[in-house]
Design an enzyme around this catalytic site. Structure first.
Site, mmCIF file in Angstrom:
data_model
loop_
_atom_site.group_PDB
_atom_site.id
_atom_site.type_symbol
_atom_site.label_atom_id
_atom_site.label_comp_id
_atom_site.label_asym_id
_atom_site.label_seq_id
_atom_site.Cartn_x
_atom_site.Cartn_y
_atom_site.Cartn_z
ATOM 1 C CG HIS A 216 -3.325 -4.453 3.853
ATOM 2 N ND1 HIS A 216 -2.928 -4.373 5.140
ATOM 3 C CD2 HIS A 216 -2.093 -6.095 4.130
ATOM 4 C CE1 HIS A 216 -1.667 -4.382 5.680
ATOM 5 N NE2 HIS A 216 -1.490 -5.458 5.382
ATOM 6 C CB CYS B 27 -16.549 -14.555 -7.444
ATOM 7 S SG CYS B 27 -18.405 -15.649 -7.659
ATOM 8 C CG ASP C 267 -7.299 5.056 0.654
ATOM 9 O OD1 ASP C 267 -6.082 4.926 -0.537
ATOM 10 O OD2 ASP C 267 -6.487 5.832 1.700
ATOM 11 C CD GLU D 159 1.114 9.893 18.384
ATOM 12 O OE1 GLU D 159 1.737 9.278 19.195
ATOM 13 O OE2 GLU D 159 0.554 10.962 17.862
ATOM 14 C CB CYS E 71 -19.782 -13.219 -9.283
ATOM 15 S SG CYS E 71 -18.877 -13.351 -10.542
ATOM 16 C CB ALA F 120 2.354 11.568 5.057
ATOM 17 C CB CYS G 16 -20.248 -17.750 -11.533
ATOM 18 S SG CYS G 16 -19.905 -16.989 -9.708
ATOM 19 C CB THR H 252 2.922 2.598 8.235
ATOM 20 O OG1 THR H 252 2.307 0.576 9.312
ATOM 21 C CG2 THR H 252 4.260 2.402 8.573
ATOM 22 C CB SER H 253 0.470 1.777 13.828
ATOM 23 O OG SER H 253 0.162 1.454 12.775
#
Ligand code: OAD
Length: 240
Positions: A117, A125, A102, A214, A146, A230, A149, A187-188
C-alpha cells in the site's frame, strides 16, 4: 497445536508473511477499524480516497502529516523485531508483504519486504510521478513540492479505489503460492486483494497460521489461529 506450528515454521524453506495494522498496534499506532483509528471524527475511508483528495487536499495532507508525525515518534515493537529475525533465519525463502504504510518493518531490518500500500514516508509528484522522501517530521509542512518539476505532490500510498502496483502484487502472490508456511498477522482480512493472500497460500497447500486477538474471515481456513497480540503470538510459534 502451537508446537506443531512451531515445527512447521522451523522446517519451512519458504515462508510468506502478511501483516496489517495490528502489527503496529503495540508501537502505539492505532489500527484503522478500531475506535482509536478515527481522526477528528473522520473514518479513514472518508480521507484515503482520490475523491477526498480532489475535494480537499489540505485536509487529506493534514491527516497524513499527523500520521507521519505519529509514525516518526514510534519504534518497531517485538513483533517487528521477530519478523526481522525470521528473515535472517530463512534468507531468500522469506517474503514479508505488508499493508502498513508506516515503514516500521524496514526500520526493524526487513529487506525482503513488499509494501503493497506504499509508504507514508514518501510523496509522489502529481505531474511527473517522481518520488521523494518527506523531510523530517519536525520540519515537514504539507504539501511537499516536487524537486524535479515544482508541482504539488501527493502521499505515496494506495487509496481506496486505486490499483495496487501490479508487479508488487504479482511478487506477493508468487510468494504466497509457493510458501510452505504462511503467516497472517494483525489484519482484519477484509481489504482486497491483500485479504486473499492467505486463501491463495492455503489453496496451494501451505500451512496457514493466523495471529489476531479477534476472529477474521480467514480464521476458519487457518491451520492454527492464535487469539493473541502480534508479539505474543509470534513468540509462541517462533522457531527456537
Ligand atoms: P484493520 O484496522 O482493518 O485491522 C487491524 C486488525 O488488527 C484487526 O483485525 C484487529 O483485531 C487486529 N489487532 C489489533 N491489535 C492487535 C495486536 N496487538 N496484535 C495483532 N493484531 C491486532 O487494519 P488492516 O487489516 O491492516 O488500506 O487494514 C487493511 C487496509 O485497510 C489498510 O492497509 C488500509 C486500510 O484502510 C489503505 O490505506 C489502502
Amino acid at each position: 497445536m502451537e508446537s506443531a506450528a512451531r515445527a512447521k515454521l522451523a522446517a519451512a524453506d519458504r515462508v510468506a508473511v502478511l501483516t496489517g495494522a495490528g502489527v503496529s498496534a503495540e508501537s502505539g499506532i492505532p489500527t484503522f477499524r478500531g475506535a482509536g483509528g478515527l481522526w477528528e471524527g473522520f473514518r479513514p475511508e472518508e480521507l484515503a480516497t482520490p475523491a477526498a483528495y480532489a475535494r480537499d487536499p489540505e485536509k487529506v495532507w493534514r491527516w497524513y502529516a499527523w500520521r507521519y508525525r505519529q509514525v516518526s515518534r514510534a519504534e518497531p515493537n517485538q513483533a517487528h523485531l521477530l519478523l526481522a529475525e525470521l528473515e535472517r533465519m530463512k534468507g531468500d525463502g522469506f517474503t514479508l508483504v505488508t499493508q502498513n504504510v508506516d515503514g516500521l518493518h524496514r526500520r526493524a531490518g526487513n529487506r525482503r519486504l513488499i509494501e503493497l500500500h506504499g509508504s507514508i514516508t514518501r510523496a509522489r509528484c502529481e505531474r511527473c510521478g517522481h518520488r521523494q522522501p518527506l523531510p523530517s517530521a519536525d520540519e515537514f509542512e504539507p504539501p511537499p513540492l516536487c524537486e524535479n518539476c515544482g508541482e504539488r505532490m501527493r502521499p505515496d500510498v494506495v487509496w481506496f479505489g486505486e490499483f495496487l502496483d501490479p508487479d508488487l502484487l504479482a511478487r506477493a502472490e508468487r510468494a504466497f503460492t509457493t510458501a510452505a508456511v504462511a503467516l497472517v498477522i494483525g489484519t482484519s482480512a477484509v481489504v482486497e486483494p491483500a485479504a486473499s493472500l492467505g486463501r491463495i497460500a492455503k489453496a496451494a497447500g501451505a500451512y496457514l497460521i493466523e495471529i489476531n486477538p479477534e476472529a477474521t474471515p480467514l480464521t476458519p481456513l487457518a491451520d492454527l489461529s492464535l487469539r493473541e497480540t502480534a508479539a505474543r503470538g509470534l513468540a509462541a510459534v517462533f522457531p527456537k
